[in-house]
Design a protein around this motif. Structure first.
Motif, PDB file in Angstrom:
ATOM      1  N   ILE A 197       0.867  -1.182   0.000  1.00  0.00           N
ATOM      2  CA  ILE A 197       0.000   0.000   0.000  1.00  0.00           C
ATOM      3  C   ILE A 197       0.901   1.227   0.000  1.00  0.00           C
ATOM      4  N   VAL A 198       0.735   2.078  -0.992  1.00  0.00           N
ATOM      5  CA  VAL A 198       1.588   3.262  -1.093  1.00  0.00           C
ATOM      6  C   VAL A 198       0.721   4.506  -1.173  1.00  0.00           C
ATOM      7  N   LEU A 199       1.032   5.493  -0.334  1.00  0.00           N
ATOM      8  CA  LEU A 199       0.337   6.772  -0.313  1.00  0.00           C
ATOM      9  C   LEU A 199       1.209   7.805  -1.020  1.00  0.00           C
ATOM     10  N   VAL A 200       0.594   8.636  -1.830  1.00  0.00           N
ATOM     11  CA  VAL A 200       1.326   9.625  -2.606  1.00  0.00           C
ATOM     12  C   VAL A 200       1.064  11.030  -2.055  1.00  0.00           C
ATOM     13  N   ASP A 201       2.147  11.761  -1.759  1.00  0.00           N
ATOM     14  CA  ASP A 201       2.140  13.144  -1.272  1.00  0.00           C
ATOM     15  C   ASP A 201       2.250  13.187   0.255  1.00  0.00           C
ATOM     16  N   SER A 202       3.481  13.243   0.734  1.00  0.00           N
ATOM     17  CA  SER A 202       3.739  13.240   2.174  1.00  0.00           C
ATOM     18  C   SER A 202       3.170  14.480   2.860  1.00  0.00           C
ATOM     19  N   ALA A 203       3.098  15.602   2.157  1.00  0.00           N
ATOM     20  CA  ALA A 203       2.531  16.799   2.761  1.00  0.00           C
ATOM     21  C   ALA A 203       1.050  16.590   3.085  1.00  0.00           C
ATOM     22  N   LEU A 209      -0.224  10.516   9.494  1.00  0.00           N
ATOM     23  CA  LEU A 209       0.862   9.699  10.043  1.00  0.00           C
ATOM     24  C   LEU A 209       1.210  10.135  11.462  1.00  0.00           C
ATOM     25  N   ASP A 210       1.270  11.443  11.686  1.00  0.00           N
ATOM     26  CA  ASP A 210       1.571  11.937  13.030  1.00  0.00           C
ATOM     27  C   ASP A 210       0.510  11.482  14.025  1.00  0.00           C
ATOM     28  N   TRP A 211      -0.744  11.530  13.618  1.00  0.00           N
ATOM     29  CA  TRP A 211      -1.848  11.103  14.497  1.00  0.00           C
ATOM     30  C   TRP A 211      -1.764   9.611  14.804  1.00  0.00           C
ATOM     31  N   LEU A 212      -1.442   8.813  13.801  1.00  0.00           N
ATOM     32  CA  LEU A 212      -1.303   7.374  14.027  1.00  0.00           C
ATOM     33  C   LEU A 212      -0.173   7.081  15.012  1.00  0.00           C
ATOM     34  N   THR A 214       1.121   9.025  17.276  1.00  0.00           N
ATOM     35  CA  THR A 214       0.953   9.588  18.619  1.00  0.00           C
ATOM     36  C   THR A 214      -0.321   9.051  19.267  1.00  0.00           C
ATOM     37  N   SER A 215      -1.449   9.523  18.816  1.00  0.00           N
ATOM     38  CA  SER A 215      -2.708   9.157  19.463  1.00  0.00           C
ATOM     39  C   SER A 215      -2.927   7.640  19.517  1.00  0.00           C
ATOM     40  N   LEU A 216      -2.729   6.942  18.405  1.00  0.00           N
ATOM     41  CA  LEU A 216      -3.046   5.519  18.369  1.00  0.00           C
ATOM     42  C   LEU A 216      -1.946   4.663  18.987  1.00  0.00           C
ATOM     43  N   VAL A 217      -0.712   4.872  18.546  1.00  0.00           N
ATOM     44  CA  VAL A 217       0.387   4.051  19.052  1.00  0.00           C
ATOM     45  C   VAL A 217       0.599   4.293  20.545  1.00  0.00           C
ATOM     46  N   GLU A 218       0.610   5.555  20.941  1.00  0.00           N
ATOM     47  CA  GLU A 218       0.873   5.867  22.335  1.00  0.00           C
ATOM     48  C   GLU A 218      -0.232   5.370  23.264  1.00  0.00           C
ATOM     49  N   ARG A 219      -1.456   5.315  22.757  1.00  0.00           N
ATOM     50  CA  ARG A 219      -2.546   4.790  23.571  1.00  0.00           C
ATOM     51  C   ARG A 219      -2.600   3.270  23.509  1.00  0.00           C
ATOM     52  N   ILE A 222      -3.010   0.554  18.399  1.00  0.00           N
ATOM     53  CA  ILE A 222      -2.316  -0.169  17.344  1.00  0.00           C
ATOM     54  C   ILE A 222      -0.856  -0.326  17.774  1.00  0.00           C
ATOM     55  N   LYS A 223      -0.155  -1.229  17.121  1.00  0.00           N
ATOM     56  CA  LYS A 223       1.271  -1.395  17.378  1.00  0.00           C
ATOM     57  C   LYS A 223       2.072  -0.381  16.567  1.00  0.00           C
ATOM     58  N   ALA A 224       3.249  -0.066  17.030  1.00  0.00           N
ATOM     59  CA  ALA A 224       4.116   0.849  16.285  1.00  0.00           C
ATOM     60  C   ALA A 224       4.413   0.283  14.901  1.00  0.00           C
ATOM     61  N   SER A 225       4.534  -1.020  14.810  1.00  0.00           N
ATOM     62  CA  SER A 225       4.841  -1.652  13.519  1.00  0.00           C
ATOM     63  C   SER A 225       3.683  -1.548  12.533  1.00  0.00           C
ATOM     64  N   ASP A 226       2.457  -1.301  13.028  1.00  0.00           N
ATOM     65  CA  ASP A 226       1.314  -1.181  12.123  1.00  0.00           C
ATOM     66  C   ASP A 226       1.439   0.028  11.208  1.00  0.00           C
ATOM     67  N   VAL A 227       2.161   1.043  11.653  1.00  0.00           N
ATOM     68  CA  VAL A 227       2.351   2.228  10.816  1.00  0.00           C
ATOM     69  C   VAL A 227       3.242   1.901   9.623  1.00  0.00           C
ATOM     70  N   ASP A 228       3.965   0.796   9.708  1.00  0.00           N
ATOM     71  CA  ASP A 228       4.840   0.385   8.607  1.00  0.00           C
ATOM     72  C   ASP A 228       4.119  -0.475   7.575  1.00  0.00           C
ATOM     73  N   LEU A 229       2.810  -0.630   7.727  1.00  0.00           N
ATOM     74  CA  LEU A 229       2.047  -1.434   6.767  1.00  0.00           C
ATOM     75  C   LEU A 229       1.862  -0.705   5.438  1.00  0.00           C
ATOM     76  N   PHE A 230       2.222   0.564   5.400  1.00  0.00           N
ATOM     77  CA  PHE A 230       2.147   1.324   4.153  1.00  0.00           C
ATOM     78  C   PHE A 230       3.370   2.222   4.035  1.00  0.00           C
ATOM     79  N   THR A 231       3.595   2.702   2.833  1.00  0.00           N
ATOM     80  CA  THR A 231       4.729   3.581   2.540  1.00  0.00           C
ATOM     81  C   THR A 231       4.207   4.880   1.939  1.00  0.00           C
ATOM     82  N   VAL A 232       4.869   5.988   2.272  1.00  0.00           N
ATOM     83  CA  VAL A 232       4.486   7.290   1.735  1.00  0.00           C
ATOM     84  C   VAL A 232       5.592   7.791   0.808  1.00  0.00           C
TER      85      VAL A 232
END
Length: 254
Positions: A197-203, A209-212, A214-219, A222-232
């Motif tokens: 899964i690839v997302l286009v346009d990091s801006a 990504l920041d919300w995932l 912080t809010s999700l991982v820190e709470r 989700i696992k920190a590794s779940d954010v690596d399921l896609f690439t930007v």
């Protein structure tokens, strides 16, 4: 919705395989009627027949796409104008995917979907559109050379995943986010195997990504590794290269 509110790009309203115009346009969609609650038992008589209609959508979709071959689903806003960078990027992605041996699947509508279909079609490839019954913003674009219309979102979403080897997600709204998180959920829960899964346009995606992280991982939702399921990435070439690298890795070529 007024009777002339849904003109689409075909000058009419699509209800499954049926084209309606003028006073024939319904006031509600098939999904709305399916999901509505009722205090009476009328559903007992209507819903069994609705199941057959749903079944027919799966049969028609499977039949149309069974011999498609390798394909990538491309998502993004239907509201993107033709002079926007997102449109040009999606068109280039469509072209590059065809040059790399893939068919291109979109929702068949305007904006980013049209752009990806255009790139695929003009490159001589298979350009798939999976249309949906909506009260606005829909109609099969002219660059689709294999189109299937659906009444129900869930039947259509199955086709996006079943016949795709990966997703490219450009900037979009709620529908795009729905499709993105549907794919992420399937990968996270291992309902599907390796699925790039690839997302286009990091801006555009940076805040998400920041919300995932912080809010999700820190709470701990989700696992920190779940954010690596896609690439930007930030350009069409990077997007397609990522998909090709994933294909090579799956085939043991790396």
């Amino acid at each position: 919705m007024s009777s002339d509110a849904t003109t689409g790009q075909e000058g009419g309203y699509r209800k499954g395989p049926i084209l309606l115009r003028g006073e024939q346009v319904p006031l509600t969609t098939s999904d709305e009627r399916l999901l509505s609650t009722s205090e009476s038992a009328d559903w007992l008589h209507g819903d069994p027949w609705r199941v057959l209609r749903i079944q027919s959508e799966f049969v028609e979709g499977f039949g149309a796409l069974a011999e498609l071959g390798p394909a990538i689903s491309v998502f993004g806003s239907a509201r993107t104008s033709r002079d926007h960078w997102d449109y040009r990027a999606a068109e280039e992605i469509g072209r590059r995917l065809v040059d790399s041996g893939y068919a291109v699947i979109t929702g068949g509508g305007p904006g980013v979907m049209e752009a990806a279909n255009r790139g695929a079609s003009l490159a001589g490839g298979t350009s798939v559109g999976l249309g949906i019954e909506l009260p606005f913003e829909q109609g099969m674009n002219e660059y689709v050379n294999l189109g299937v219309h659906f009444r129900y979102f869930f039947a259509r979403k199955t086709m996006f995943v079943k016949y795709a080897s990966g997703f490219v997600v450009l900037p979009g709204g709620f529908g795009t986010l729905d499709e993105l998180f549907e794919a992420l959920t399937l990968v996270q829960t291992r309902k599907v195997g390796a699925f790039p899964i690839v997302l286009v346009d990091s801006a555009y995606w940076g805040g998400l990504l920041d919300w995932l992280r912080t809010s999700l991982v820190e709470r701990g939702t989700i696992k920190a590794s779940d954010v690596d399921l896609f690439t930007v990435v930030d350009d069409p070439e990077q997007a397609v290269e990522f998909l090709l690298s994933a294909r090579d890795a799956a085939n043991g070529l790396e």
